[in-house]
Write a protein that holds these residues in place. Structure first.
Motif, PDB file in Angstrom:
ATOM      1  N   THR A  76       3.682   1.081   3.092  1.00  0.00           N
ATOM      2  CA  THR A  76       2.981  -0.187   2.909  1.00  0.00           C
ATOM      3  C   THR A  76       1.692  -0.018   2.105  1.00  0.00           C
ATOM      4  OG1 THR A  76       2.066   0.175   5.113  1.00  0.00           O
ATOM      5  CG2 THR A  76       3.907  -1.347   4.936  1.00  0.00           C
ATOM      6  N   HIS A  77       0.964   1.073   2.337  1.00  0.00           N
ATOM      7  CA  HIS A  77      -0.333   1.222   1.668  1.00  0.00           C
ATOM      8  C   HIS A  77      -0.229   1.767   0.258  1.00  0.00           C
ATOM      9  CE1 HIS A  77      -1.568   0.598   5.786  1.00  0.00           C
ATOM     10  NE2 HIS A  77      -2.803   0.405   5.380  1.00  0.00           N
ATOM     11  N   ASN A  78       0.749   2.639   0.019  1.00  0.00           N
ATOM     12  CA  ASN A  78       0.809   3.271  -1.303  1.00  0.00           C
ATOM     13  C   ASN A  78       1.951   2.763  -2.178  1.00  0.00           C
ATOM     14  OD1 ASN A  78      -1.343   4.771  -0.442  1.00  0.00           O
ATOM     15  ND2 ASN A  78      -0.057   6.468   0.263  1.00  0.00           N
ATOM     16  N   PHE A  79       2.999   2.212  -1.550  1.00  0.00           N
ATOM     17  CA  PHE A  79       4.155   1.775  -2.342  1.00  0.00           C
ATOM     18  C   PHE A  79       4.302   0.262  -2.369  1.00  0.00           C
ATOM     19  CE2 PHE A  79       7.032   5.744  -1.781  1.00  0.00           C
ATOM     20  CZ  PHE A  79       5.932   6.583  -1.675  1.00  0.00           C
ATOM     21  N   ASN A  80       3.498  -0.439  -1.567  1.00  0.00           N
ATOM     22  CA  ASN A  80       3.650  -1.884  -1.454  1.00  0.00           C
ATOM     23  C   ASN A  80       5.090  -2.226  -1.053  1.00  0.00           C
ATOM     24  OD1 ASN A  80       2.712  -4.483  -1.503  1.00  0.00           O
ATOM     25  ND2 ASN A  80       3.154  -4.775  -3.684  1.00  0.00           N
ATOM     26  N   GLN A  81       5.580  -1.499  -0.083  1.00  0.00           N
ATOM     27  CA  GLN A  81       7.008  -1.540   0.256  1.00  0.00           C
ATOM     28  C   GLN A  81       7.182  -1.686   1.765  1.00  0.00           C
ATOM     29  OE1 GLN A  81      10.106  -1.144  -1.606  1.00  0.00           O
ATOM     30  NE2 GLN A  81      10.694  -1.760   0.453  1.00  0.00           N
TER      31      GLN A  81
ATOM     32  N   PHE B 125       9.435   4.905  -9.174  1.00  0.00           N
ATOM     33  CA  PHE B 125       9.468   4.440  -7.781  1.00  0.00           C
ATOM     34  C   PHE B 125      10.353   5.349  -6.932  1.00  0.00           C
ATOM     35  CE2 PHE B 125      11.520   1.829  -4.482  1.00  0.00           C
ATOM     36  CZ  PHE B 125      10.407   1.457  -3.754  1.00  0.00           C
ATOM     37  N   LEU B 126      11.530   5.684  -7.450  1.00  0.00           N
ATOM     38  CA  LEU B 126      12.458   6.507  -6.664  1.00  0.00           C
ATOM     39  C   LEU B 126      11.888   7.904  -6.407  1.00  0.00           C
ATOM     40  CD1 LEU B 126      15.921   5.488  -8.173  1.00  0.00           C
ATOM     41  CD2 LEU B 126      14.970   4.860  -5.950  1.00  0.00           C
TER      42      LEU B 126
END
Ligand code: SF4
Ligand code: SF4
Length: 437
Positions: A157-162, A114-115
């Motif tokens: 938002t689209h690739n990391f769900n973040q 993730f990082l």
């Protein structure tokens, strides 16, 4: 060859502590070399310019950022802190230098996967400089330009769900201690409730609807590792209602020197042999402990659950089984009317999913403060202005002695009219019948 001479900052590269100057220089050098052929979306040498503008500030003893800055992403009213350099010709790489707040995971646990993804994105669309983490909890991306904001937001938002974190007059990003993930003192799952309430109140976090900012923090026990009592308008501090669990054999282990007191926290200095009387029983704030004939006893009715004895003998003493949390309200920094720490509002409440009872209190506090709070008035200041009594009424909580450290000493006591026989409507002529002028 560095773009700007930084003689003052260079002095901060010596000494044992990790030097932020050395790290910035390393990032500047890496961007200059660009081994991965990144198509940088902001100035390739922006980190050089950060060092340059900072050096200038060291020289002048003044900041070189212009006042304020209002930028963001569509749909949200916060999350990005706009910022512009006041010497854009000298330092074009930081002419725009906005900060993005990214909502961190509970307890700040990460996978390198993730990082790395975050870093790739930030290297591509930002300065590559971060703050891990902001004091409120967010991952902070330091420095990008306005056109990159939506790009970064889309990617997150689209690739990391973040999602982004909060800023402005709203619910800010909640944060928590590591809780039961790796602490034996945790009285509830701080990460679970922090996550659940962050999700529940996304709307309040992303679109400012409050008189001023509002923060939640979750501590698993009164040790307060996330400092909720000082740094959140509503603090959640874990505790228990039943007895402290005592393992007498382990107590003997401490007395006999087999276990180091405070898990060895003071081993850097010779404090002598562990003295249970002096270091535990004699320091208990309520004096509710006894050590006699090799047995430790606690009068739990008088224990304020300060954590001291448990902190000193973690292998022998454990939190009780009937667990929950206390809610405290009103902590804030000095501006405007003085610093406040949280005041006890709910002595004990269960912290069980779906946290309905807790949500009820939060929403009652908000209903009151959103209606009554003045522009830019923190909850703590509204409590001072309208009174703690009003907070109790708004949250439908009965006053109990635990709500005060001491009762008032001044006699300026307000009564409600209905509490007083006859009410407030009196006729002076009626009085004069019995009392001549
Ligand atoms: S606040 Fe208490 S439960 Fe949370 S990490 Fe600190 S000691 Fe452990
Ligand atoms: S938790 Fe604090 S008040 Fe309670 S027995 Fe231990 S030292 Fe005393």
């Amino acid at each position: 060859m560095a773009k700007h001479a930084t003689p003052l900052l260079d002095q901060l590269e010596s000494g044992p502590w990790p030097s932020f100057v050395s790290d910035l220089k390393q990032e500047a050098a890496s961007r200059a070399k660009n081994p991965n052929n990144v198509e940088f979306q902001v100035n390739q040498d922006c980190v050089e310019d950060i060092l340059g503008v900072l050096e200038l500030s060291y020289k002048h003893g003044r900041t070189h950022w212009k006042h304020g800055g209002i930028v963001g992403v569509f749909g949200y009213g916060g999350g990005v802190i706009g910022r512009y350099c006041d010497q854009p010709e000298m330092f074009p790489g930081v002419a725009h230098f906005h900060t993005m707040r990214i909502n961190q995971p509970g307890g700040k646990y990460y996978t390198t996967e993730f990082l790395k993804k975050l870093c790739d994105l930030w290297e591509f669309r930002g300065s590559g400089v971060t703050n891990m983490h902001g004091s409120t909890g967010d991952i902070i991306f330091i420095g990008t330009s306005t056109p990159q904001l939506e790009e970064i937001f889309y990617e997150l938002t689209h690739n990391f769900n973040q999602d982004l974190g909060g800023s402005g007059s709203n619910l800010r990003t909640p944060s928590d201690c590591v809780g039961s993930s790796r602490c034996e003192y945790a009285c509830y799952d701080t990460q679970a409730i922090c996550y659940a309430l962050t999700q529940e109140y996304q709307d309040e976090l992303h679109r400012p609807a409050f008189p001023y900012k509002f923060k939640f923090k979750f501590d698993g026990c009164p040790n307060c590792c996330v400092a909720s009592i000082a740094r959140s308008d509503l603090s959640f501090v874990g505790t228990w209602k039943d007895d402290i669990k005592i393992d007498q054999e382990a107590v003997a282990g401490y007395v006999g020197g087999e276990f180091a007191p405070n898990a060895g926290a003071h081993s850097g200095r010779d404090w002598g042999k562990f003295d249970i009387q002096k270091e535990v029983v004699g320091l208990c704030p309520t004096g509710c402990m006894k050590y006699e004939d090799g047995k430790l006893a606690i009068n739990n009715k008088e224990c304020t659950r300060c954590m001291h004895c448990i902190n000193v003998m973690p292998r022998a003493l454990h939190i009780g089984d009937d667990r929950g949390l206390s809610m405290l309200a009103g902590a804030k920094a000095p501006i405007l009317d003085g610093a406040q720490m949280g005041s006890l509002l709910v002595p004990f409440i269960k912290a069980e999913e779906p946290y309905d009872e807790i949500k009820e209190i939060i929403e009652a506090v908000w209903d009151w403060w959103m209606e009554e709070g003045k522009n830019r008035e923190r909850l703590g200041e509204l409590i001072k202005r309208q009174g703690f009594q009003k907070l109790l009424e708004a949250t439908n909580i009965k006053p109990v002695p635990q709500h005060v450290q001491e009762p008032r000493h001044n006699p300026y006591i307000f009564w409600k009219e209905e509490e007083v026989e006859g009410g407030w409507q009196r006729d002076i002529n009626e009085f004069r019948k019995y009392h001549q002028r």
